[in-house]
Every structure is written in C-alpha cells, then in structure tokens.
Scaffold this motif. Structure first.
Motif, PDB file in Angstrom:
ATOM      1  N   SER A  67       0.832  -1.201   0.000  1.00  0.00           N
ATOM      2  CA  SER A  67       0.000   0.000   0.000  1.00  0.00           C
ATOM      3  C   SER A  67       0.870   1.256   0.000  1.00  0.00           C
ATOM      4  N   ASP A  68       1.896   1.281   0.848  1.00  0.00           N
ATOM      5  CA  ASP A  68       2.798   2.435   0.916  1.00  0.00           C
ATOM      6  C   ASP A  68       3.497   2.661  -0.416  1.00  0.00           C
ATOM      7  N   TYR A  69       3.923   1.570  -1.073  1.00  0.00           N
ATOM      8  CA  TYR A  69       4.643   1.704  -2.346  1.00  0.00           C
ATOM      9  C   TYR A  69       3.737   2.254  -3.446  1.00  0.00           C
ATOM     10  N   VAL A  70       2.541   1.683  -3.566  1.00  0.00           N
ATOM     11  CA  VAL A  70       1.632   2.115  -4.639  1.00  0.00           C
ATOM     12  C   VAL A  70       1.194   3.562  -4.416  1.00  0.00           C
ATOM     13  N   ASN A  71       1.065   3.974  -3.161  1.00  0.00           N
ATOM     14  CA  ASN A  71       0.682   5.358  -2.859  1.00  0.00           C
ATOM     15  C   ASN A  71       1.841   6.340  -3.019  1.00  0.00           C
ATOM     16  N   SER A  72       3.040   5.813  -3.250  1.00  0.00           N
ATOM     17  CA  SER A  72       4.213   6.680  -3.361  1.00  0.00           C
ATOM     18  C   SER A  72       4.242   7.371  -4.723  1.00  0.00           C
ATOM     19  N   SER A  73       5.223   8.252  -4.896  1.00  0.00           N
ATOM     20  CA  SER A  73       5.336   8.993  -6.155  1.00  0.00           C
ATOM     21  C   SER A  73       6.002   8.166  -7.254  1.00  0.00           C
ATOM     22  N   TYR A  74       6.263   6.877  -6.992  1.00  0.00           N
ATOM     23  CA  TYR A  74       6.872   6.017  -8.019  1.00  0.00           C
ATOM     24  C   TYR A  74       5.838   5.455  -8.985  1.00  0.00           C
ATOM     25  N   VAL A  75       4.596   5.374  -8.542  1.00  0.00           N
ATOM     26  CA  VAL A  75       3.581   4.635  -9.311  1.00  0.00           C
ATOM     27  C   VAL A  75       2.589   5.598  -9.956  1.00  0.00           C
ATOM     28  N   GLU A  76       2.473   5.494 -11.293  1.00  0.00           N
ATOM     29  CA  GLU A  76       1.544   6.363 -12.035  1.00  0.00           C
ATOM     30  C   GLU A  76       0.108   5.859 -11.902  1.00  0.00           C
ATOM     31  N   ALA A  93      -2.293  22.712 -21.546  1.00  0.00           N
ATOM     32  CA  ALA A  93      -0.930  23.141 -21.193  1.00  0.00           C
ATOM     33  C   ALA A  93      -0.852  23.535 -19.718  1.00  0.00           C
ATOM     34  N   LEU A  94      -1.885  24.210 -19.224  1.00  0.00           N
ATOM     35  CA  LEU A  94      -1.915  24.588 -17.807  1.00  0.00           C
ATOM     36  C   LEU A  94      -1.947  23.354 -16.908  1.00  0.00           C
ATOM     37  N   LEU A  95      -2.786  22.385 -17.274  1.00  0.00           N
ATOM     38  CA  LEU A  95      -2.876  21.156 -16.482  1.00  0.00           C
ATOM     39  C   LEU A  95      -1.536  20.422 -16.461  1.00  0.00           C
ATOM     40  N   GLN A  96      -0.850  20.413 -17.605  1.00  0.00           N
ATOM     41  CA  GLN A  96       0.434  19.708 -17.712  1.00  0.00           C
ATOM     42  C   GLN A  96       1.502  20.318 -16.804  1.00  0.00           C
ATOM     43  N   THR A  97       1.500  21.638 -16.682  1.00  0.00           N
ATOM     44  CA  THR A  97       2.541  22.299 -15.890  1.00  0.00           C
ATOM     45  C   THR A  97       2.177  22.388 -14.415  1.00  0.00           C
ATOM     46  N   GLY A  98       0.891  22.284 -14.086  1.00  0.00           N
ATOM     47  CA  GLY A  98       0.451  22.347 -12.695  1.00  0.00           C
ATOM     48  C   GLY A  98      -0.434  23.552 -12.461  1.00  0.00           C
ATOM     49  N   VAL A  99      -1.479  23.348 -11.662  1.00  0.00           N
ATOM     50  CA  VAL A  99      -2.423  24.426 -11.356  1.00  0.00           C
ATOM     51  C   VAL A  99      -2.631  24.499  -9.841  1.00  0.00           C
ATOM     52  N   ALA A 100      -3.126  25.635  -9.372  1.00  0.00           N
ATOM     53  CA  ALA A 100      -3.407  25.809  -7.951  1.00  0.00           C
ATOM     54  C   ALA A 100      -4.805  25.272  -7.652  1.00  0.00           C
ATOM     55  N   ILE A 101      -4.891  24.386  -6.668  1.00  0.00           N
ATOM     56  CA  ILE A 101      -6.184  23.853  -6.238  1.00  0.00           C
ATOM     57  C   ILE A 101      -6.302  24.042  -4.721  1.00  0.00           C
ATOM     58  N   CYS A 113       2.334  16.985 -14.853  1.00  0.00           N
ATOM     59  CA  CYS A 113       1.802  15.655 -15.133  1.00  0.00           C
ATOM     60  C   CYS A 113       1.521  15.518 -16.622  1.00  0.00           C
ATOM     61  N   GLN A 114       1.183  14.302 -17.027  1.00  0.00           N
ATOM     62  CA  GLN A 114       0.861  14.035 -18.438  1.00  0.00           C
ATOM     63  C   GLN A 114      -0.642  14.228 -18.656  1.00  0.00           C
ATOM     64  N   VAL A 115      -0.989  15.069 -19.624  1.00  0.00           N
ATOM     65  CA  VAL A 115      -2.398  15.304 -19.974  1.00  0.00           C
ATOM     66  C   VAL A 115      -2.502  15.409 -21.486  1.00  0.00           C
ATOM     67  N   TYR A 116      -3.455  14.710 -22.063  1.00  0.00           N
ATOM     68  CA  TYR A 116      -3.728  14.899 -23.493  1.00  0.00           C
ATOM     69  C   TYR A 116      -5.207  14.656 -23.757  1.00  0.00           C
ATOM     70  N   LYS A 117      -5.680  15.282 -24.829  1.00  0.00           N
ATOM     71  CA  LYS A 117      -7.083  15.137 -25.210  1.00  0.00           C
ATOM     72  C   LYS A 117      -7.260  13.844 -26.003  1.00  0.00           C
ATOM     73  N   SER A 143      -7.015  12.310 -20.995  1.00  0.00           N
ATOM     74  CA  SER A 143      -6.268  11.367 -20.164  1.00  0.00           C
ATOM     75  C   SER A 143      -5.381  12.201 -19.244  1.00  0.00           C
ATOM     76  N   VAL A 144      -5.417  11.895 -17.957  1.00  0.00           N
ATOM     77  CA  VAL A 144      -4.576  12.582 -16.972  1.00  0.00           C
ATOM     78  C   VAL A 144      -3.792  11.515 -16.212  1.00  0.00           C
ATOM     79  N   THR A 145      -2.462  11.601 -16.239  1.00  0.00           N
ATOM     80  CA  THR A 145      -1.621  10.644 -15.524  1.00  0.00           C
ATOM     81  C   THR A 145      -0.857  11.370 -14.435  1.00  0.00           C
ATOM     82  N   LEU A 146      -1.092  10.938 -13.197  1.00  0.00           N
ATOM     83  CA  LEU A 146      -0.498  11.587 -12.022  1.00  0.00           C
ATOM     84  C   LEU A 146       0.438  10.633 -11.290  1.00  0.00           C
TER      85      LEU A 146
END
Length: 196
Positions: A67-76, A93-101, A113-117, A143-146
């Motif tokens: 659980s710790d590994y999959v929740n880490s930043s290693y796993v997309e 382009a904004l989503l790809q570079t990062g936005v304030a939430i 992150c990776q984002v494409y239509k 598609s959004v990959t985080l």
C-alpha cells in the motif's frame, strides 16, 4: 526473517460506492460499500481511494508495505475524465505544468503531469447514473496521468482551468490496466511475498 503471504485484488469500483468496506456510522448505513462486491479477507485495505462519484480501477491488499509503495510517487495513476465543454490547448498546457487547487483550506500547486485530449470517447461501460446529454453543450475527454493523489485532485484540476469533470474513471495503476473489466468485477491477483 519471516515470510508472509498477502492477498491482493483488482476491482472496478462502480459509481456510487465508497472506497471502504463497512461503516459503524449510522448515517452511512444507506451507503454502498466494497464489501457488497466480494467476500474480502478481514484485514483488506484499499490502496488510495476513489470518491463516491468516481469509478474504475482500485487495488486492494492485506499488505501495508505494498500500500505504501503504490501510494508513493513512483507509481503512475491514469484517469479518463469527461469534461463539460471542449477543452482548449491552453487549458491542457496549464494542467500539464500544474495548477493551484484548494486543499485543506490552503492553496496547493499540483505537480507537472501528463495530460492529453482523447480523439474520441473511450470505450467504457455506461454509467448507472446518466450524464447530461449533448443538448447542454459539447463535452470532451482527456487522459490525466499523475504520480500524486490529493483529495479529488483531477476534478479540482479540471475545474481550475474552466472545464469541470462530469465523469471520472481511473483506468491504470502502474502496470495494471482496466482492460475489459466491468463495474463490480473483482480479480484476485497472484500473491507477492513480502519479507519482514
């Protein structure tokens, strides 16, 4: 050095289910829990969560280390999101570079992150609750990959650029894909041995 065998499951969480197994809270008795889908072992836990209105791939395990590994930043984690409106290249382009939430009452800047239509709507099972129809304007899919997973992150990100999410489906966790699974499907995966 002891060796323990754990159990792991891949499920397609349906719309309207909570990413937990039961509740002792009387206010939640009318809610639907994952325990209705399968006879899971007692010590099972969901790795990460999908909110009640989100669907798709969820990994379950009895292994805290996994659980710790999959929740880490290693796993997309990859999501398909249906958006209200025809998303623009600028918004992508904004989503790809990062936005304030908003997160816990503060502003959080999402990581690149990776984002494409998507050229066309993905082949996904239809959802129980109908999504608004095209008379209310166009929709588009991305598609959004985080590599992070903040609370309701994809929904907050698409809203931040002016294209609220109408439907959200997680389609991949690392090397695990949703493929032809249907809502409610449960697949038990081969066991991994974890050395203590």
């Amino acid at each position: 050095m002891s060796e323990s065998i754990h159990r792991h499951f891949l499920i397609f969480k349906p719309y309207g289910f909570l990413s937990q197994f039961k509740s002792n809270d009387s206010k939640q008795q009318s809610k639907r829990f994952l325990g209705r889908l399968y006879d899971f072992p007692e010590e099972i836990m969901a790795i990460g969560r999908l909110d009640e209105k989100s669907e798709g791939l969820l990994l379950l395990t009895t292994d805290g280390k996994m659980s710790d590994y999959v929740n880490s930043s290693y796993v997309e984690k990859e999501y398909f999101a249906q958006l209200d409106g025809d998303i623009t290249d600028e918004a992508i382009a904004l989503l790809q570079t990062g936005v304030a939430i908003g997160l816990h009452g503060k502003k959080y800047q999402t990581k690149p992150c990776q984002v494409y239509k998507l050229d066309q709507a993905p082949q996904l099972p239809s959802r129980q609750k109908k999504i608004r129809d095209d008379r209310h304007g166009p929709t588009s899919w991305v598609s959004v990959t985080l590599k992070e997973g903040k609370f309701r992150q994809v929904r907050k990100m698409t809203s931040a650029v002016g294209f609220p999410t109408l439907r959200l489906v997680r389609v991949r966790i690392g090397d695990f894909y949703i493929n032809n699974m249907l809502p409610g499907d449960v697949i038990e995966l081969p066991d991994w041995r974890v050395r203590d």
